[in-house]
Design an enzyme around this catalytic site. Structure first.
Site, PDB file in Angstrom:
ATOM      1  N   HIS A 163      -2.004 -12.483  -2.084  1.00 49.44           N
ATOM      2  CA  HIS A 163      -3.096 -13.156  -1.376  1.00 49.44           C
ATOM      3  C   HIS A 163      -2.744 -14.579  -0.969  1.00 49.44           C
ATOM      4  O   HIS A 163      -3.571 -15.266  -0.364  1.00 49.44           O
ATOM      5  CB  HIS A 163      -4.362 -13.134  -2.232  1.00 49.44           C
ATOM      6  CG  HIS A 163      -4.949 -11.767  -2.387  1.00 49.44           C
ATOM      7  ND1 HIS A 163      -6.098 -11.502  -3.107  1.00 49.44           N
ATOM      8  CD2 HIS A 163      -4.538 -10.561  -1.912  1.00 49.44           C
ATOM      9  CE1 HIS A 163      -6.356 -10.208  -3.066  1.00 49.44           C
ATOM     10  NE2 HIS A 163      -5.428  -9.617  -2.347  1.00 49.44           N
ATOM     11  N   HIS A 212       0.816  -1.202   0.000  1.00 44.83           N
ATOM     12  CA  HIS A 212       0.000   0.000   0.000  1.00 44.83           C
ATOM     13  C   HIS A 212       0.857   1.263   0.000  1.00 44.83           C
ATOM     14  O   HIS A 212       0.393   2.317  -0.431  1.00 44.83           O
ATOM     15  CB  HIS A 212      -0.956  -0.009   1.195  1.00 44.83           C
ATOM     16  CG  HIS A 212      -2.104  -0.945   1.017  1.00 44.83           C
ATOM     17  ND1 HIS A 212      -3.360  -0.702   1.523  1.00 44.83           N
ATOM     18  CD2 HIS A 212      -2.201  -2.135   0.368  1.00 44.83           C
ATOM     19  CE1 HIS A 212      -4.177  -1.699   1.202  1.00 44.83           C
ATOM     20  NE2 HIS A 212      -3.487  -2.582   0.511  1.00 44.83           N
TER      21      HIS A 212
END
Length: 710
Positions: free
Chosen positions: A240, A78
């Site tokens: 993920h 991020h």
């Protein structure tokens, strides 16, 4: 609260953004050299310290599965994922996640805890290790600690101490989207599809669990952040593979304000939850709940296998958000809970199911499933690109883990395998340029067009490489391709004749010759105005090859407007003067530097298609202060002309039109801050300062990309 000027006059041109280029908000001091400080680190020791933090659960924010690795990967991702190709802004290079608004974006919920967990490491190494580098390094260490390989790590990111001026979108509320002119047609220039998110809504567009609509958003968003389909799948599938999402309960009912809105006693921490313990298995972040795989702290192929080998159905989770659960009993309760007590069922996001439903994405997912090694390599390279994309050329990369291989996205340049020109050779070339049929305006225009592609946001562009002679730059309308081709042909002839005549190994690159042409033009224009100035010139630029130039990637540098050349494209989406300030900010210019460059380039006659707009002098090609003197003169009055964006100056006595200009010109008389600067240069005793300031600002632009001189 007292009103600001912007409150009183909301349409006022914001020049304050250029003040960031005029001052250093850092407390480190002018003599601090971060590169030197970073190189003194024992990087292995730093990584060991991060590794110790990674597996040392702390009561105030206990680690999921006893390992902070997934949290640190999300933090690093991020931090870097805000980068977008349109203007090079965003990204990890300044550690901006520590500052508003990013520190309080919904998508960054609870990443304040990740940074606080790393504070002991940051405190130990102090100024030798920036937050910007630490956050990315922690992500790398996390990946390695969980069994995957990374492609490399480069330090060199200096921390910002004030947020950059970035247009994150038009919305005035988080988690909203008012950036689609048509459904699925994201507003130009933006990267994320929702205010406050890094990429796209994990539940699906507008919270609707529609995988195919989600796939469209993913492709558009990731492509605007420099990722192709293969890199996109590698990043999503690789990221993920680790960790989980947190939605033990509805965040709207239980989670407090973000860090910037939290009470002072929280000391910069936000998103305080009153659900259960508020942490561990009771944590609320996105409102979606569950891990993707059966072993969330191990690198394996479970994500790919789960996605492809099982059927999934959308349903609301405990946090009230859409998520996908397996229809097959085999995956029910197949994963361990975060505290090691009990079991939970793996889940998928709508954005995950999108990779399965979209045919192009699915083909890549299937290939990665069949070739785990290829998956690992692609993830490592995509992660390296994600976390280093905004750092600029490889010579800025620091540390022992910088890979030897240069990537095309790093805009590589050839090595200098010859002796650059010395002072004697420079003098010879200057005379050849003067004796050519090229005008001062042509020489200066070509040098400006080459150098002004630089963006300080991601350190791309600039004169080094002479990519103005290659596609796509040589065909950009702003560069006037026919005139440019003629100028380049003459310069290439001078280059070839000079290089063929030298038996001592000395060579001149076209990149150097283009800049030298601008140098000659400025010096001669100043001499004709009565000023003997020397424009500094540092040889050593090289010429990039077409194979070293990613045409699609460089197309992102194409300007919609260049107010310095009085150019404005038909599809420009903002006022001319706003785009002028935006370009000046990307060039790392101050307000005085922007002002003097516009006035000087107008004096030189450097305008798009050689139009007279803004050339407020009877002696173009001479470096006088006429632009400012005539713009501010009360002998004329300006009126808007019939032509769109053009203004005419009428002589008050005769009523005749004496000058024409655009908003790029008139703003220096109408905006109070810019007029105050222009008045200094317009004064009868201001011309000498104008000439010297122009020379300094010109030289700055010509060397913005010369990181080898730092």
């Amino acid at each position: 609260m007292a009103k600001s000027n912007k409150d009183w006059w909301p349409d006022q041109l914001d020049v304050d953004v250029l003040d960031e280029n005029a001052r250093d908000a850092s407390p480190m001091g002018e003599d601090f050299d971060y590169a030197e400080a970073f190189e003194s680190l024992d990087l292995d020791a730093v990584k060991d310290d991060i590794e110790d933090v990674m597996t040392t659960s702390q009561d105030w924010w206990p680690a999921d599965y006893g390992h902070y690795g997934p949290l640190f990967i999300r933090m690093a991702w991020h931090s870097a994922g805000t980068y977008r190709t349109s203007d090079g802004r965003g990204g990890a290079a300044q550690g901006a996640q520590r500052l508003a608004p990013l520190n309080s974006w919904p998508d960054n919920a609870n990443l304040d805890k990740a940074r606080r967990l790393l504070w002991p490491v940051k405190r130990k190494y102090g100024r030798k290790l920036s937050w910007a580098d630490l956050m990315i390094l922690a992500g790398n260490v996390a990946i390695e600690s969980m069994g995957a390989k990374t492609f490399g790590f480069a330090g060199g990111r200096e921390d910002a101490f004030a947020p950059d001026a970035v247009d994150w979108g038009p919305e005035d509320e988080m988690d909203t989207q008012d950036r689609f002119e048509e459904p699925g047609d994201l507003q130009e220039g933006l990267g994320a599809t929702v205010m406050g998110l890094i990429y796209v809504n994990p539940e699906g567009p507008d919270g609707n669990p529609d995988p195919m609509a989600s796939a469209k958003n993913i492709r558009e968003s990731f492509s605007r952040m420099a990722m192709n389909d293969e890199e996109t799948v590698a990043l999503i599938a690789g990221g993920h593979t680790f960790g989980k999402v947190h939605g033990a309960a509805d965040p709207d009912e239980h989670v407090g304000p973000e860090p910037e809105a939290a009470p002072i006693e929280n000391q910069g921490l936000g998103w305080e939850s009153d659900y259960g313990t508020g942490k561990g298995k009771d944590t609320i972040t996105s409102g979606i709940e569950g891990p993707w795989t059966q072993a969330p702290t191990q690198w394996d192929s479970d994500y790919l296998d789960n996605l492809l080998d099982y059927e999934w159905a959308a349903e609301k989770g405990p946090g009230g958000a859409w998520q996908w659960l397996p229809l097959d009993e085999d995956l029910r309760d197949a994963a361990e809970d975060v505290d090691g007590e009990g079991s939970v069922t793996p889940m998928m996001l709508t954005t995950d199911i999108a990779l399965k439903r979209d045919p192009d994405y699915r083909e890549i997912v299937e290939r990665f499933q069949d070739n785990p090694m290829e998956f690992g390599i692609n993830f490592a390279k995509a992660w390296y690109k994600l976390t280093h994309r905004d750092m600029g050329p490889p010579e800025r990369f620091l540390g022992p883990e910088v890979p030897e291989e240069e990537m095309l996205w790093q805009d590589p340049l050839p090595d200098v395998d010859y002796d650059p020109v010395d002072d004697e050779a420079v003098a010879e070339l200057e005379q050849e340029l003067l004796d050519s049929d090229l005008s001062r305006a042509e020489l200066a225009k070509t040098a400006w067009a080459s150098a002004s592609t630089y963006r300080d946001s991601d350190k791309r562009g600039g004169a080094n490489g002479a990519r103005i002679r290659l596609e796509p730059q040589r065909s950009w309308d702003v560069n006037e391709p026919e005139q440019l081709a003629s100028v380049l042909e003459t310069l290439e002839g001078i280059q070839a004749e000079f290089n063929d005549s030298r038996a001592d190994g000395t060579r001149v690159s076209l990149a150097d010759l283009i800049v030298l042409g601008g140098t000659v033009a400025v010096e001669q224009a100043a001499a004709d105005a009565g000023y003997d100035v020397e424009v500094p010139f540092e040889p050593g630029r090289v010429d990039a090859s077409p194979e070293q130039t990613d045409v699609d990637s460089f197309e992102a540098l194409k300007p919609k407007a260049d107010g310095f050349r009085n150019h404005l494209a038909d599809d420009a989406d903002r006022k001319a003067e706003e785009l002028l300030v935006d370009k000046a900010e990307l060039l790392n210019l101050t307000a005085p530097e922007m002002t003097v460059l516009v006035g000087g380039l107008r004096a030189l006659g450097v305008t798009y298609r050689d139009v007279d707009h803004g050339v407020l002098t009877d002696d173009p090609g001479t470096l006088t202060n006429d632009f400012f003197a005539n713009l501010l003169s009360m002998d004329t009055e300006w009126e808007e002309a019939a032509a769109d964006g053009v203004y005419e100056a009428y002589d008050r006595d005769t009523g005749e039109v004496v000058w024409t200009g655009t908003r790029n010109d008139l703003i220096f008389g109408s905006n109070s801050r810019l007029r105050a600067i222009a008045e200094v240069y317009a004064a009868e005793d201001g011309e000498e300062q104008f000439v010297q300031d122009f020379v300094d600002a010109w030289h700055k632009v010509m060397t913005l990309d010369r990181f080898d001189l730092e």
